[in-house]
Write an enzyme that holds these catalytic residues in place. Structure first.
Site: not given
Ligand code: ADP
Ligand code: MG
Ligand code: ADP
Length: 454
Positions: A291, A293
């Site tokens: 990821n 970010r």
């Molecule tokens: P983390 O890996 O930081 O825990 P999440 O998978 O929970 O992240 O995602 C963080 C936020 O970004 C959530 O609100 C999720 O719905 C959104 N999100 C993650 N990936 C995408 C994507 N490819 N497109 C749109 N929204 C996304």
């Molecule tokens: Mg993942």
């Protein structure tokens, strides 16, 4: 080069989190908002705020040109994208570059390579990072899928190459189901990500989701900041995270950190990033995705390392070298994060937007709240249901659990439904308490408790 103003292209708690980091470095900060967010905290806390459109994310928070225009209007020379929205959008990162705006994150080239999960796996494999057995790159045809699945053995997963947020993942138990599930995954991928490319992966049974935080500067320094265990998941989405992982050993951590640094170096990565791994029963680990970010659960890492990740992101993006070396990283104590959502666990976790009539937030030593809610605030129905993150830190895991229980029971929200009680019940399960839960635990536990209710 010091930023004039930083524009935050996000909303909610992460926007507030970034504003705080800007304040601590005396950097000006600009928020953007949709018409549904006029009363939001990120609008109130910024030096300036620019309305960029109506509630729908496609018309506001995803409007790249409106955000670039807001930078121009306010003299912002950098954009912090937070998570979700445009944070992993290579086109946006490129657009920033073309407009002489610093995108606080890796290069557009890195984002597009790693955002293509099938391609990312190939790159990692070439760099010597262990990957989950599966197709080499994307699946081209049903015949291709059949051959790969036969070779790696069922059950397999069909996964969207552009996927995120747990979407576009389908389990296939036998060849008879393959055609249909392939189709379902492709449709979902097209709907959510505008790209129906999928790849195939062996289903790892009873795995743990363990991810390594890395941070890299533009001078080739890459440092790993320990791991986070995110095995507590509902429908492939994280519910609670902790650091260190209960299944970690010093040897495993060294090996995973080395693999994570190798993964980041293999793509010339700069800024903060997370390498997600699956760990199986024998403590074998496999790269799953990276990821590109800041992550929702970054505070647990901040607490065990004592490093402010968002401030470090800002420093790196301004051309400073990392202010620490790998040798200087020492992990202290134990941190746990609970995601607090406005949702109703009794009705299949359906979102519960509405006005917060009364609010009491927990506090005390080792208790941190990252949120953007306040008494009288109306949670709009258009966005993610996460309204706060509650994070605790204590010398041992046992004490951290105890602290989290007490903190959750102090956390009062009136006016909307929340998952606070659900989190409390989850903390009291034996599997959580003894740290043996795996990725499948939460779903199994939910099924059981629903059975006993009947
Ligand atoms: P983390 O890996 O930081 O825990 P999440 O998978 O929970 O992240 O995602 C963080 C936020 O970004 C959530 O609100 C999720 O719905 C959104 N999100 C993650 N990936 C995408 C994507 N490819 N497109 C749109 N929204 C996304
Ligand atoms: Mg993942
Ligand atoms: P996303 O991009 O949506 O975050 P990931 O590839 O990170 O997708 O997978 C999300 C979750 O799905 C993982 O945390 C894990 O629980 C489950 N998962 C993904 N791949 C596998 C696999 N090969 N075997 C078992 N579980 C998996």
């Amino acid at each position: 080069m010091r930023f004039e103003n930083v524009l935050i292209a996000n909303r909610g708690e992460i926007a507030v989190r970034i504003i705080r980091a800007c304040r601590e470095q005396n950097l000006g900060c600009v928020s953007v908002y949709s018409t549904a967010d006029r009363e939001a905290l990120h609008v109130k806390f910024a030096d300036r705020a620019v309305c960029i459109g109506p509630p729908a994310t496609a018309d506001s928070y995803l409007q790249m040109h409106a955000i670039i225009e807001a930078c121009r209007q306010t003299g912002a020379t950098a954009v912090h994208p937070g998570f979700g929205f445009l944070s992993e959008n290579a086109e946006f990162a490129r657009l920033c570059r073309e407009n002489n705006i610093v995108f606080i994150g890796p290069s557009p080239e890195c984002i597009s390579m790693l955002g293509d999960k099938a391609r990312a796996k190939e790159t990692m494999k070439a760099a010597g990072v262990p990957v989950i057995p599966g197709s080499e790159g994307a699946i081209q045809s049903l015949e291709d899928a059949k051959a790969v699945a036969k070779k790696i053995g069922y059950p397999v997963l069909v996964k969207a190459s552009a996927g995120g947020g747990g979407r576009g993942i389908r389990r296939v138990d036998s060849e008879e189901q393959l055609e249909e599930q392939l189709h379902v995954a492709q449709e979902e991928a097209k709907k959510f990500f505008g790209d129906d490319t999928v790849y195939l992966e062996k289903l790892i049974v009873g795995p743990h989701h363990v991810e390594v935080q890395i941070i890299a500067d533009e001078y080739g320094n890459t440092v790993a900041l320990g791991e986070r265990d995110c095995s507590m998941q509902r429908r492939n989405q994280k519910v609670l995270e902790e650091s260190p992982s209960p299944l970690m050993t010093p040897e495993l951590r060294n090996a995973m950190q080395e693999a994570a640094v190798a993964a980041a170096k293999a793509c010339g990565y700069c800024n903060a990033g997370t390498i997600e791994f699956l760990v199986d029963h024998e403590r074998n680990f496999y790269f799953m995705e990276m990821n590109t970010r800041i992550q929702v659960e970054h505070p647990v890492t901040e607490w065990v390392t004592g490093i402010d990740l968002v401030q470090t992101q800002l420093r790196i993006a301004q051309g400073e070298p990392l202010p620490f070396t790998q040798e200087e990283i020492v992990l202290h104590g134990h941190a746990i994060e609970c995601r607090i959502n406005a949702e109703n666990p009794d009705y299949n976790f359906r979102p519960s937007p509405g006005t917060i009539q009364a609010l009491h937030l927990p506090g005390g030593m080792g208790v941190r709240i990252d949120s953007a809610i306040y008494q009288g605030y109306t949670i709009p129905p258009y966005y993610d249901s996460m309204i706060a993150k509650l994070i605790v830190h204590a010398p041992t895991r046992k004490e951290a659990i105890q602290k989290m229980r007490w903190a959750l029971s102090e956390f009062l929200v009136d006016g909307v439904e929340t998952n606070i009680d659900f989190q409390l019940r989850l903390l009291k399960t034996a599997a959580f308490e003894n740290g043996t839960y795996d990725n499948a635990f939460l779903m199994q536990w939910l099924e059981q408790t629903q059975e006993t209710k009947k």
